[in-house]
Design an enzyme around this catalytic site. Structure first.
Site, PDB file in Angstrom:
ATOM      1  N   LYS A  92       0.805  -1.218   0.000  1.00 52.50           N
ATOM      2  CA  LYS A  92       0.000   0.000   0.000  1.00 52.50           C
ATOM      3  C   LYS A  92       0.848   1.283   0.000  1.00 52.50           C
ATOM      4  O   LYS A  92       2.051   1.248   0.237  1.00 52.50           O
ATOM      5  CB  LYS A  92      -0.927  -0.011   1.221  1.00 52.50           C
ATOM      6  CG  LYS A  92      -1.983  -1.109   1.175  1.00 52.50           C
ATOM      7  CD  LYS A  92      -2.864  -1.015   2.410  1.00 52.50           C
ATOM      8  CE  LYS A  92      -3.964  -2.039   2.418  1.00 52.50           C
ATOM      9  NZ  LYS A  92      -4.810  -1.882   3.626  1.00 52.50           N
ATOM     10  N   ARG A 105      -1.409 -14.317   4.737  1.00 54.00           N
ATOM     11  CA  ARG A 105      -2.100 -13.634   5.831  1.00 54.00           C
ATOM     12  C   ARG A 105      -1.312 -13.746   7.136  1.00 54.00           C
ATOM     13  O   ARG A 105      -1.283 -12.808   7.936  1.00 54.00           O
ATOM     14  CB  ARG A 105      -3.530 -14.146   5.954  1.00 54.00           C
ATOM     15  CG  ARG A 105      -4.332 -13.797   4.670  1.00 54.00           C
ATOM     16  CD  ARG A 105      -5.781 -14.110   4.750  1.00 54.00           C
ATOM     17  NE  ARG A 105      -6.492 -13.211   5.648  1.00 54.00           N
ATOM     18  CZ  ARG A 105      -6.829 -11.951   5.383  1.00 54.00           C
ATOM     19  NH1 ARG A 105      -6.488 -11.400   4.230  1.00 54.00           N
ATOM     20  NH2 ARG A 105      -7.497 -11.236   6.257  1.00 54.00           N
ATOM     21  N   PHE A 153     -15.899   3.986   5.937  1.00 56.55           N
ATOM     22  CA  PHE A 153     -14.497   4.273   5.620  1.00 56.55           C
ATOM     23  C   PHE A 153     -14.189   4.218   4.126  1.00 56.55           C
ATOM     24  O   PHE A 153     -13.048   4.452   3.721  1.00 56.55           O
ATOM     25  CB  PHE A 153     -13.575   3.294   6.365  1.00 56.55           C
ATOM     26  CG  PHE A 153     -13.813   1.840   6.030  1.00 56.55           C
ATOM     27  CD1 PHE A 153     -13.284   1.273   4.875  1.00 56.55           C
ATOM     28  CD2 PHE A 153     -14.561   1.039   6.876  1.00 56.55           C
ATOM     29  CE1 PHE A 153     -13.508  -0.063   4.566  1.00 56.55           C
ATOM     30  CE2 PHE A 153     -14.784  -0.302   6.585  1.00 56.55           C
ATOM     31  CZ  PHE A 153     -14.253  -0.853   5.413  1.00 56.55           C
ATOM     32  N   HIS A 201      -2.205  -5.445   1.734  1.00 53.59           N
ATOM     33  CA  HIS A 201      -3.512  -6.088   1.569  1.00 53.59           C
ATOM     34  C   HIS A 201      -3.247  -7.481   1.049  1.00 53.59           C
ATOM     35  O   HIS A 201      -2.337  -7.684   0.240  1.00 53.59           O
ATOM     36  CB  HIS A 201      -4.368  -5.322   0.553  1.00 53.59           C
ATOM     37  CG  HIS A 201      -5.518  -6.126   0.020  1.00 53.59           C
ATOM     38  ND1 HIS A 201      -6.729  -6.176   0.649  1.00 53.59           N
ATOM     39  CD2 HIS A 201      -5.619  -6.944  -1.061  1.00 53.59           C
ATOM     40  CE1 HIS A 201      -7.541  -6.977  -0.033  1.00 53.59           C
ATOM     41  NE2 HIS A 201      -6.883  -7.455  -1.075  1.00 53.59           N
ATOM     42  N   ASN A 244      -1.864   0.276   6.982  1.00 52.33           N
ATOM     43  CA  ASN A 244      -1.290  -0.963   7.504  1.00 52.33           C
ATOM     44  C   ASN A 244      -0.417  -1.709   6.496  1.00 52.33           C
ATOM     45  O   ASN A 244      -0.206  -2.910   6.616  1.00 52.33           O
ATOM     46  CB  ASN A 244      -2.380  -1.858   8.094  1.00 52.33           C
ATOM     47  CG  ASN A 244      -3.390  -2.323   7.075  1.00 52.33           C
ATOM     48  OD1 ASN A 244      -3.243  -2.105   5.875  1.00 52.33           O
ATOM     49  ND2 ASN A 244      -4.432  -2.983   7.547  1.00 52.33           N
ATOM     50  N   THR A 247      -4.860  -7.170  10.976  1.00 55.93           N
ATOM     51  CA  THR A 247      -5.182  -5.893  10.327  1.00 55.93           C
ATOM     52  C   THR A 247      -4.743  -4.710  11.180  1.00 55.93           C
ATOM     53  O   THR A 247      -4.167  -3.747  10.676  1.00 55.93           O
ATOM     54  CB  THR A 247      -6.696  -5.813  10.046  1.00 55.93           C
ATOM     55  OG1 THR A 247      -7.060  -6.920   9.215  1.00 55.93           O
ATOM     56  CG2 THR A 247      -7.063  -4.520   9.356  1.00 55.93           C
ATOM     57  N   ARG A 288       2.893  -6.113   9.241  1.00 57.48           N
ATOM     58  CA  ARG A 288       2.152  -5.019   9.876  1.00 57.48           C
ATOM     59  C   ARG A 288       2.749  -4.613  11.215  1.00 57.48           C
ATOM     60  O   ARG A 288       2.747  -3.430  11.564  1.00 57.48           O
ATOM     61  CB  ARG A 288       0.682  -5.389   9.999  1.00 57.48           C
ATOM     62  CG  ARG A 288       0.005  -5.387   8.625  1.00 57.48           C
ATOM     63  CD  ARG A 288      -1.424  -5.805   8.700  1.00 57.48           C
ATOM     64  NE  ARG A 288      -2.106  -5.631   7.416  1.00 57.48           N
ATOM     65  CZ  ARG A 288      -3.083  -6.403   6.998  1.00 57.48           C
ATOM     66  NH1 ARG A 288      -3.524  -7.396   7.763  1.00 57.48           N
ATOM     67  NH2 ARG A 288      -3.650  -6.187   5.828  1.00 57.48           N
TER      68      ARG A 288
END
Length: 140
Positions: A11, A87, A59, A117, A114, A93, A104
């Site tokens: 991100k 994951r 959001f 994705h 964070n 998250t 993260r």
């Protein structure tokens, strides 16, 4: 265990801080191969389409604005149980809840920023991969 493909985004908060290489290394260290990768600048329309499932959530607007704020890196990862493994490598998250050593925990700035994705199921992985990549771009 089956070989799977999953989708990942590095991100804007991470690309802005030049963390792409460190994050990619964590995927590879976990046994995931990067079989497709490209750095792109999302448009607002693309962000809204990609995150359309969240369009009714409060959001949504902020998420889309964040995702177009800087370039992102979209990737296809491949390996045994790739979805679960990805994951695990990403972590929770909320970075405050993420395990030590996860992406993260190490790199995220907040629950919103964070850093990564990842697809949550085989169906969403297939949809998300197809959103950004043609079959010709997947080499492995």
């Amino acid at each position: 265990m089956a070989i799977q493909r999953t989708f990942s985004i590095i991100k804007p908060d991470a690309t802005k801080r030049n963390l792409t290489g460190q994050i990619a290394a964590k995927f590879e260290e976990a046994g995931l191969r990067i079989v497709a990768s490209k750095r792109i600048q999302l448009t607002l329309a693309q962000a809204q389409a990609f995150y359309g499932v969240h369009s009714e959530r409060p959001f949504f607007g902020e998420l889309c604005e964040f995702m177009i704020s800087e370039p992102i890196v979209v990737q296809v990862l491949e390996g045994e149980d790739a979805i679960v493994k990805n994951r695990e490598v990403m972590g929770a998250t909320n970075p405050a809840d993420a395990a030590p050593g996860t992406i993260r925990k190490e790199f995220a700035l907040s629950i919103g920023e964070n850093s990564v994705h990842g697809s949550d199921a085989p169906e969403t992985a297939a949809e998300e991969i197809a959103f950004f990549f043609s079959g010709l771009e997947l080499v492995g």
